[in-house]
Design a protein around this motif. Structure first.
Motif, PDB file in Angstrom:
ATOM      1  N   HIS A 145       6.504   2.276 -20.577  1.00  0.00           N
ATOM      2  CA  HIS A 145       7.752   1.525 -20.745  1.00  0.00           C
ATOM      3  C   HIS A 145       7.458   0.051 -20.556  1.00  0.00           C
ATOM      4  CE1 HIS A 145      10.566   4.835 -21.144  1.00  0.00           C
ATOM      5  NE2 HIS A 145      10.014   5.438 -20.096  1.00  0.00           N
ATOM      6  N   LYS A 146       8.485  -0.757 -20.769  1.00  0.00           N
ATOM      7  CA  LYS A 146       8.356  -2.202 -20.627  1.00  0.00           C
ATOM      8  C   LYS A 146       9.146  -2.687 -19.412  1.00  0.00           C
ATOM      9  CE  LYS A 146       8.200  -2.887 -25.663  1.00  0.00           C
ATOM     10  NZ  LYS A 146       8.822  -3.602 -26.813  1.00  0.00           N
ATOM     11  N   GLY A 147       8.927  -3.957 -19.064  1.00  0.00           N
ATOM     12  CA  GLY A 147       9.769  -4.603 -18.062  1.00  0.00           C
ATOM     13  C   GLY A 147       9.140  -4.768 -16.696  1.00  0.00           C
ATOM     14  N   ARG A 148       9.594  -5.794 -15.987  1.00  0.00           N
ATOM     15  CA  ARG A 148       9.062  -6.111 -14.662  1.00  0.00           C
ATOM     16  C   ARG A 148       9.338  -4.994 -13.666  1.00  0.00           C
ATOM     17  NH1 ARG A 148      11.608  -8.378 -10.211  1.00  0.00           N
ATOM     18  NH2 ARG A 148      10.195  -9.299  -8.663  1.00  0.00           N
ATOM     19  N   GLY A 149      10.541  -4.449 -13.693  1.00  0.00           N
ATOM     20  CA  GLY A 149      10.882  -3.381 -12.768  1.00  0.00           C
ATOM     21  C   GLY A 149       9.969  -2.179 -12.933  1.00  0.00           C
ATOM     22  N   HIS A 150       9.646  -1.866 -14.174  1.00  0.00           N
ATOM     23  CA  HIS A 150       8.745  -0.748 -14.448  1.00  0.00           C
ATOM     24  C   HIS A 150       7.352  -1.036 -13.896  1.00  0.00           C
ATOM     25  CE1 HIS A 150       6.874   2.589 -16.597  1.00  0.00           C
ATOM     26  NE2 HIS A 150       6.003   1.730 -17.103  1.00  0.00           N
ATOM     27  N   VAL A 151       6.862  -2.262 -14.082  1.00  0.00           N
ATOM     28  CA  VAL A 151       5.535  -2.633 -13.591  1.00  0.00           C
ATOM     29  C   VAL A 151       5.482  -2.582 -12.071  1.00  0.00           C
ATOM     30  CG1 VAL A 151       3.891  -4.544 -13.381  1.00  0.00           C
ATOM     31  CG2 VAL A 151       4.860  -3.971 -15.603  1.00  0.00           C
ATOM     32  N   LEU A 152       6.548  -3.037 -11.409  1.00  0.00           N
ATOM     33  CA  LEU A 152       6.588  -2.981  -9.948  1.00  0.00           C
ATOM     34  C   LEU A 152       6.526  -1.533  -9.453  1.00  0.00           C
ATOM     35  CD1 LEU A 152       9.203  -5.750  -9.081  1.00  0.00           C
ATOM     36  CD2 LEU A 152       6.716  -5.890  -8.999  1.00  0.00           C
ATOM     37  N   ARG A 153       7.167  -0.640 -10.190  1.00  0.00           N
ATOM     38  CA  ARG A 153       7.079   0.781  -9.819  1.00  0.00           C
ATOM     39  C   ARG A 153       5.647   1.291  -9.973  1.00  0.00           C
ATOM     40  NH1 ARG A 153       9.167   6.152 -13.064  1.00  0.00           N
ATOM     41  NH2 ARG A 153       8.456   7.629 -11.479  1.00  0.00           N
ATOM     42  N   VAL A 154       4.978   0.889 -11.047  1.00  0.00           N
ATOM     43  CA  VAL A 154       3.591   1.292 -11.278  1.00  0.00           C
ATOM     44  C   VAL A 154       2.701   0.834 -10.120  1.00  0.00           C
ATOM     45  CG1 VAL A 154       1.567   0.799 -12.712  1.00  0.00           C
ATOM     46  CG2 VAL A 154       3.720   1.459 -13.800  1.00  0.00           C
ATOM     47  N   ILE A 155       2.858  -0.423  -9.703  1.00  0.00           N
ATOM     48  CA  ILE A 155       2.054  -0.956  -8.597  1.00  0.00           C
ATOM     49  C   ILE A 155       2.336  -0.178  -7.308  1.00  0.00           C
ATOM     50  CG2 ILE A 155       1.584  -2.998  -7.172  1.00  0.00           C
ATOM     51  CD1 ILE A 155       2.474  -4.668  -9.633  1.00  0.00           C
ATOM     52  N   ARG A 156       3.621   0.080  -7.052  1.00  0.00           N
ATOM     53  CA  ARG A 156       3.998   0.806  -5.838  1.00  0.00           C
ATOM     54  C   ARG A 156       3.361   2.190  -5.800  1.00  0.00           C
ATOM     55  NH1 ARG A 156       9.818   2.721  -6.079  1.00  0.00           N
ATOM     56  NH2 ARG A 156       8.782   4.545  -6.972  1.00  0.00           N
ATOM     57  N   GLU A 157       3.374   2.880  -6.946  1.00  0.00           N
ATOM     58  CA  GLU A 157       2.821   4.225  -6.989  1.00  0.00           C
ATOM     59  C   GLU A 157       1.312   4.214  -6.744  1.00  0.00           C
ATOM     60  OE1 GLU A 157       4.387   7.027  -7.076  1.00  0.00           O
ATOM     61  OE2 GLU A 157       6.379   6.191  -7.356  1.00  0.00           O
ATOM     62  N   ILE A 158       0.620   3.247  -7.330  1.00  0.00           N
ATOM     63  CA  ILE A 158      -0.836   3.184  -7.133  1.00  0.00           C
ATOM     64  C   ILE A 158      -1.171   2.956  -5.659  1.00  0.00           C
ATOM     65  CG2 ILE A 158      -2.942   1.921  -7.701  1.00  0.00           C
ATOM     66  CD1 ILE A 158      -1.678   1.261 -10.410  1.00  0.00           C
ATOM     67  N   LEU A 159      -0.386   2.106  -5.003  1.00  0.00           N
ATOM     68  CA  LEU A 159      -0.653   1.761  -3.608  1.00  0.00           C
ATOM     69  C   LEU A 159      -0.257   2.864  -2.626  1.00  0.00           C
ATOM     70  CD1 LEU A 159       0.428  -1.986  -3.441  1.00  0.00           C
ATOM     71  CD2 LEU A 159      -1.868  -1.095  -3.031  1.00  0.00           C
ATOM     72  N   PHE A 160       0.891   3.494  -2.857  1.00  0.00           N
ATOM     73  CA  PHE A 160       1.485   4.323  -1.806  1.00  0.00           C
ATOM     74  C   PHE A 160       1.680   5.794  -2.147  1.00  0.00           C
ATOM     75  CE2 PHE A 160       2.903  -0.042  -0.958  1.00  0.00           C
ATOM     76  CZ  PHE A 160       2.438  -0.183   0.338  1.00  0.00           C
ATOM     77  N   PHE A 161       1.386   6.199  -3.376  1.00  0.00           N
ATOM     78  CA  PHE A 161       1.543   7.606  -3.716  1.00  0.00           C
ATOM     79  C   PHE A 161       0.622   8.462  -2.847  1.00  0.00           C
ATOM     80  CE2 PHE A 161       0.440  11.423  -6.088  1.00  0.00           C
ATOM     81  CZ  PHE A 161       1.698  11.900  -6.432  1.00  0.00           C
ATOM     82  N   GLU A 162       1.159   9.545  -2.329  1.00  0.00           N
ATOM     83  CA  GLU A 162       0.378  10.448  -1.488  1.00  0.00           C
ATOM     84  C   GLU A 162       0.008  11.699  -2.285  1.00  0.00           C
ATOM     85  OE1 GLU A 162       2.439  11.274   2.107  1.00  0.00           O
ATOM     86  OE2 GLU A 162       2.644   9.161   2.679  1.00  0.00           O
ATOM     87  N   PRO A 163      -1.244  11.804  -2.696  1.00  0.00           N
ATOM     88  CA  PRO A 163      -1.647  12.943  -3.533  1.00  0.00           C
ATOM     89  C   PRO A 163      -1.734  14.241  -2.746  1.00  0.00           C
ATOM     90  CG  PRO A 163      -3.545  11.587  -2.990  1.00  0.00           C
ATOM     91  CD  PRO A 163      -2.341  10.843  -2.481  1.00  0.00           C
ATOM     92  N   LYS A 164      -1.627  15.329  -3.467  1.00  0.00           N
ATOM     93  CA  LYS A 164      -1.755  16.653  -2.851  1.00  0.00           C
ATOM     94  C   LYS A 164      -3.215  16.977  -2.556  1.00  0.00           C
ATOM     95  CE  LYS A 164       2.196  18.759  -5.261  1.00  0.00           C
ATOM     96  NZ  LYS A 164       2.577  19.794  -6.245  1.00  0.00           N
ATOM     97  N   ASN A 165      -4.085  16.610  -3.470  1.00  0.00           N
ATOM     98  CA  ASN A 165      -5.487  17.015  -3.382  1.00  0.00           C
ATOM     99  C   ASN A 165      -6.404  15.836  -3.054  1.00  0.00           C
ATOM    100  OD1 ASN A 165      -4.401  19.435  -4.094  1.00  0.00           O
ATOM    101  ND2 ASN A 165      -5.445  19.601  -6.073  1.00  0.00           N
ATOM    102  N   ARG A 166      -7.669  16.153  -2.731  1.00  0.00           N
ATOM    103  CA  ARG A 166      -8.613  15.135  -2.283  1.00  0.00           C
ATOM    104  C   ARG A 166      -9.765  14.899  -3.262  1.00  0.00           C
ATOM    105  NH1 ARG A 166      -8.334  14.166   3.185  1.00  0.00           N
ATOM    106  NH2 ARG A 166     -10.545  13.656   3.280  1.00  0.00           N
TER     107      ARG A 166
END
Length: 301
Positions: A145-166
């Motif tokens: 998708h496009k837009g600043r809000g979308h990009v901020l979500r992408v950055i947040r997920e890369i930094l703070f997403f907690e994966p199930k597996n290792r």
């Protein structure tokens, strides 16, 4: 796919603060260092054939259609139109080894900053950005998708997403990308490449998309300081071993193995026709990114 759990207000504020810090650092880099270059390198990758017309003075010789020219006895050129928008696909390894960092940042934090630079470059040019987070399975997919809000979500997920597996399964992530992204995209595969059996998937994905491998490394993965007896744990398997780092032969053996492993990753990527961007935690990443852009620009010209 993993669902996000609830967080308290303090956690939310800390996450927002971190994401905004990354945004502030990287947006200025996009404006100052990469303005215009992103467009010239990536925009022309998506072009559609429109027609063949007779040669006019000033047309580029490399656009001549020699088959049509031979049939008609006078020169004709191919005319192409550029796609109006491009898709940037960020494929980021969030396995346990990415949490390692012997400097002021972890490999995952460095991955997030690079992804931020690329994402803001994309939206500056009205392009779409998509995200795949993976371990030994695909953990999260955010469609382009496009837009600043979308990009901020992408950055947040890369930094703070907690994966199930290792663990890490690069081939799985590449196969998933080929299924969900049907239009040709510029795909950045960001990983420390602590995995095996992905060369076939690399070649297949690079035929469908413009694939770039981003190798993220920490200095302590290259060489070991003399700090005595050290217990080393594989963050993905949990296996531990003790080594005596005070012995020079041990340190040299570790360095040789590390160099051989990294060289193997580089050779695998390049033999698959994939450009390589190598980043080190604790070091400025813009020179390496600029060099990649320069290399691709020279190749195109």
């Amino acid at each position: 796919m993993k669902k996000e759990g609830k967080m308290n207000p303090n956690q939310a504020r800390e996450i927002l603060k971190k994401v905004r810090q990354v945004e502030l650092r990287t947006r200025r880099l996009v404006t100052d260092a990469l303005a215009g270059q992103y467009h010239s390198i990536f925009k022309g990758r998506g072009i559609n054939f429109e027609e063949v017309r007779e040669y006019s003075p000033g047309d580029e010789i490399r656009t001549i259609d020699w088959n049509v020219t031979a049939r008609n006895g006078r020169p004709f050129v191919k005319k192409f139109t550029e796609e109006r928008e491009l898709t940037i696909l960020l494929m980021v390894d969030v396995s346990a080894s990415g949490n390692f960092g012997s400097t002021s940042q972890s490999k995952r934090e460095l991955s997030a900053e690079l992804a931020s630079v690329l994402a803001f470059s994309a939206i500056r040019n009205n392009d779409k950005v998509g995200l795949i987070l993976f371990t030994d399975q695909v953990e999260q997919y955010i469609p382009p998708h496009k837009g600043r809000g979308h990009v901020l979500r992408v950055i947040r997920e890369i930094l703070f997403f907690e994966p199930k597996n290792r663990g890490t399964n690069i081939a799985c992530a590449l196969d998933f990308a080929n299924k969900v992204v049907t239009r040709r995209a510029v795909a950045f595969l960001v990983s420390d490449f602590q995995a095996g059996a992905y060369e076939k998937a690399l070649k297949m994905t690079n035929r469908r998309h413009d694939l770039i491998g981003v190798l993220v490394v920490d200095p302590r993965e290259r060489e070991m300081p003399p700090v005595g007896i050290l217990t080393i744990e594989d963050s993905e398997t949990g296996q531990q071993m003790e080594i005596d780092t005070s012995r020079r032969s041990v340190r040299e053996h570790f360095q040789e193995l590390a160099a051989k492993k990294l060289d193997g990753v580089r050779k695998t990527l390049r033999s698959s026709g994939v450009d390589v961007l190598e980043l080190n935690t604790g070091q400025a990443y813009m020179p390496a990114l600029q060099q990649l852009f320069d290399t691709r620009e020279r190749r195109r010209s």
